[in-house]
Enzyme design. Sequence first.
Site, PDB file in Angstrom:
ATOM      1  N   ASP A   1      -4.306  -4.211 -18.790  1.00 50.72           N
ATOM      2  CA  ASP A   1      -3.399  -3.149 -19.307  1.00 50.72           C
ATOM      3  C   ASP A   1      -3.367  -2.244 -20.497  1.00 50.72           C
ATOM      4  O   ASP A   1      -2.539  -1.905 -21.094  1.00 50.72           O
ATOM      5  CB  ASP A   1      -1.906  -3.235 -18.780  1.00 50.72           C
ATOM      6  CG  ASP A   1      -1.529  -3.911 -17.496  1.00 50.72           C
ATOM      7  OD1 ASP A   1      -2.256  -3.320 -16.513  1.00 50.72           O
ATOM      8  OD2 ASP A   1      -0.855  -4.788 -17.179  1.00 50.72           O
TER       9      ASP A   1
ATOM     10  N   ASN B   1      -5.570   2.619 -13.003  1.00 47.21           N
ATOM     11  CA  ASN B   1      -4.581   1.664 -12.601  1.00 47.21           C
ATOM     12  C   ASN B   1      -3.445   2.214 -12.853  1.00 47.21           C
ATOM     13  O   ASN B   1      -2.957   2.887 -13.618  1.00 47.21           O
ATOM     14  CB  ASN B   1      -5.014   0.432 -13.305  1.00 47.21           C
ATOM     15  CG  ASN B   1      -3.975  -0.649 -12.932  1.00 47.21           C
ATOM     16  OD1 ASN B   1      -3.816  -0.881 -11.636  1.00 47.21           O
ATOM     17  ND2 ASN B   1      -3.016  -1.050 -13.830  1.00 47.21           N
TER      18      ASN B   1
ATOM     19  N   ASN C   1       1.499   3.104  -2.778  1.00 45.34           N
ATOM     20  CA  ASN C   1       0.736   3.931  -3.428  1.00 45.34           C
ATOM     21  C   ASN C   1      -0.501   4.289  -2.859  1.00 45.34           C
ATOM     22  O   ASN C   1      -1.221   5.623  -2.728  1.00 45.34           O
ATOM     23  CB  ASN C   1       0.210   3.309  -4.844  1.00 45.34           C
ATOM     24  CG  ASN C   1       1.573   3.160  -5.887  1.00 45.34           C
ATOM     25  OD1 ASN C   1       1.838   4.176  -6.556  1.00 45.34           O
ATOM     26  ND2 ASN C   1       2.045   2.067  -5.894  1.00 45.34           N
TER      27      ASN C   1
ATOM     28  N   ILE D   1     -10.521  -7.108 -12.511  1.00 44.60           N
ATOM     29  CA  ILE D   1     -11.551  -6.441 -12.404  1.00 44.60           C
ATOM     30  C   ILE D   1     -12.720  -7.097 -13.217  1.00 44.60           C
ATOM     31  O   ILE D   1     -12.545  -7.334 -14.246  1.00 44.60           O
ATOM     32  CB  ILE D   1     -11.411  -4.792 -12.618  1.00 44.60           C
ATOM     33  CG1 ILE D   1     -10.405  -4.117 -11.912  1.00 44.60           C
ATOM     34  CG2 ILE D   1     -12.865  -4.239 -12.769  1.00 44.60           C
ATOM     35  CD1 ILE D   1     -11.016  -4.196 -10.369  1.00 44.60           C
TER      36      ILE D   1
ATOM     37  N   GLU E   1       5.392   6.372  -9.659  1.00 52.06           N
ATOM     38  CA  GLU E   1       4.302   5.966  -9.168  1.00 52.06           C
ATOM     39  C   GLU E   1       3.519   6.667  -8.136  1.00 52.06           C
ATOM     40  O   GLU E   1       2.523   7.326  -8.160  1.00 52.06           O
ATOM     41  CB  GLU E   1       4.326   4.663  -8.611  1.00 52.06           C
ATOM     42  CG  GLU E   1       4.721   3.623  -9.454  1.00 52.06           C
ATOM     43  CD  GLU E   1       4.514   2.185  -8.944  1.00 52.06           C
ATOM     44  OE1 GLU E   1       3.713   1.783  -8.453  1.00 52.06           O
ATOM     45  OE2 GLU E   1       5.418   1.288  -9.396  1.00 52.06           O
TER      46      GLU E   1
ATOM     47  N   HIS F   1       0.596   0.945 -13.219  1.00 48.57           N
ATOM     48  CA  HIS F   1       1.301  -0.042 -13.516  1.00 48.57           C
ATOM     49  C   HIS F   1       2.641   0.291 -13.793  1.00 48.57           C
ATOM     50  O   HIS F   1       3.054   1.206 -14.122  1.00 48.57           O
ATOM     51  CB  HIS F   1       0.987  -0.580 -14.855  1.00 48.57           C
ATOM     52  CG  HIS F   1       1.529  -1.881 -15.318  1.00 48.57           C
ATOM     53  ND1 HIS F   1       1.164  -3.078 -14.956  1.00 48.57           N
ATOM     54  CD2 HIS F   1       2.716  -1.882 -16.082  1.00 48.57           C
ATOM     55  CE1 HIS F   1       2.095  -3.903 -15.365  1.00 48.57           C
ATOM     56  NE2 HIS F   1       2.864  -3.155 -16.303  1.00 48.57           N
TER      57      HIS F   1
ATOM     58  N   LEU G   1      -4.360  -6.625  -7.654  1.00 51.13           N
ATOM     59  CA  LEU G   1      -3.695  -7.863  -8.432  1.00 51.13           C
ATOM     60  C   LEU G   1      -4.780  -8.577  -8.756  1.00 51.13           C
ATOM     61  O   LEU G   1      -4.408  -9.741  -9.163  1.00 51.13           O
ATOM     62  CB  LEU G   1      -2.400  -8.449  -7.665  1.00 51.13           C
ATOM     63  CG  LEU G   1      -1.322  -7.386  -7.310  1.00 51.13           C
ATOM     64  CD1 LEU G   1      -0.267  -8.180  -6.806  1.00 51.13           C
ATOM     65  CD2 LEU G   1      -0.943  -6.669  -8.399  1.00 51.13           C
TER      66      LEU G   1
ATOM     67  N   GLY H   1       0.786  -1.065  -0.113  1.00 54.65           N
ATOM     68  CA  GLY H   1      -0.154   0.100  -0.030  1.00 54.65           C
ATOM     69  C   GLY H   1       0.875   1.252   0.134  1.00 54.65           C
ATOM     70  O   GLY H   1       0.015   2.214   0.475  1.00 54.65           O
TER      71      GLY H   1
HETATM   72  C1  GAR Z   1       3.273  -1.294  -7.520  1.00 55.71           C
HETATM   73  O1  GAR Z   1       4.319  -1.031  -7.920  1.00 55.71           O
HETATM   74  C2  GAR Z   1       2.088  -1.269  -8.332  1.00 55.71           C
HETATM   75  O2  GAR Z   1       2.331  -0.300  -9.747  1.00 55.71           O
HETATM   76  C3  GAR Z   1       2.095  -2.635  -8.758  1.00 55.71           C
HETATM   77  O3  GAR Z   1       2.079  -3.231  -7.628  1.00 55.71           O
HETATM   78  C4  GAR Z   1       2.777  -2.578  -6.731  1.00 55.71           C
HETATM   79  C5  GAR Z   1       2.125  -2.147  -5.604  1.00 55.71           C
HETATM   80  O4  GAR Z   1       2.859  -1.617  -4.497  1.00 55.71           O
HETATM   81  N1  GAR Z   1       0.995  -2.743  -9.617  1.00 55.71           N
HETATM   82  C6  GAR Z   1       0.901  -3.829 -10.724  1.00 55.71           C
HETATM   83  O5  GAR Z   1       2.037  -4.544 -11.053  1.00 55.71           O
HETATM   84  C7  GAR Z   1      -0.486  -3.986 -11.506  1.00 55.71           C
HETATM   85  N2  GAR Z   1      -0.494  -4.685 -12.601  1.00 55.71           N
HETATM   86  P1  GAR Z   1       2.095  -0.864  -3.306  1.00 55.71           P
HETATM   87  O6  GAR Z   1       1.086  -1.993  -2.505  1.00 55.71           O
HETATM   88  O7  GAR Z   1       3.180  -0.585  -2.186  1.00 55.71           O
HETATM   89  O8  GAR Z   1       1.595   0.595  -3.830  1.00 55.71           O
END
Ligand code: GAR
Length: 199
Positions: free
Chosen positions: A151, A108, A14, A94, A181, A110, A91, A12
């Site tokens: 994506d 989203n 992000n 949807i 991000e 990525h 992950l 989490g």
């Molecule tokens: C992030 O790097 C995000 O971009 C990626 O998972 C991570 C989650 O980190 N998402 C994907 O790969 C989606 N295809 P976080 O839980 O620390 O935000």
Amino acid sequence: MLRIAVMVSGGGTNLQAIIDGVKDGTITNTEIAAVISNNADAYALTRAKENGITAMCISPKSYESRDAFNDALLEEVNKLNVDLIVLAGFLVRIPEAMVHQYSHRIINIHPSLIPSFCGVGYYGLRVHEAALKKGVKVTGATVHYVDEGMDTGEIIFQKAVEVKDGDTPQTLQRRVMEEAEWKLLPAAINMIANKQEYK
Ligand code: GAR
């Protein structure tokens, strides 16, 4: 006021960038209605609770079938009455019914420059492993709208990040998060909340 639901699966960071952005004014006109995780152990749920945000887990493991999970997820999201769904490291695919109902209202993040290193099987650290294996010198992150594909939706923002000699998947992941991000996702939410171009 834009009401958002943030959907998460893991640490989490992000989500934290969104929470911080709402607090420090990087994101305005926005209210986080709830955080939804498919994983009960996700640290993101703790981050939500610590910030007084409704946190819920809706796990596929609690349902007899994928269809039953998909129905439950959509039902819970509908109850929240949100304007925008933000996938912040969520992950789980949807459900199509949700994509249709929330057309151009799901975004989203990525961790690559789409169309590189995206689609089925590319998530989390795997994306950075693939980038290093290919030997790319530049990677980055993308915020996009979610459509029926994986994506494939319309791109909102992208930011490039340098790959450095000696990078591991972990060091590269961290740099992509810090430089791209954690900035792009709050910026996209703020742009949608205020309907202005990214500056
Ligand atoms: C992030 O790097 C995000 O971009 C990626 O998972 C991570 C989650 O980190 N998402 C994907 O790969 C989606 N295809 P976080 O839980 O620390 O935000």
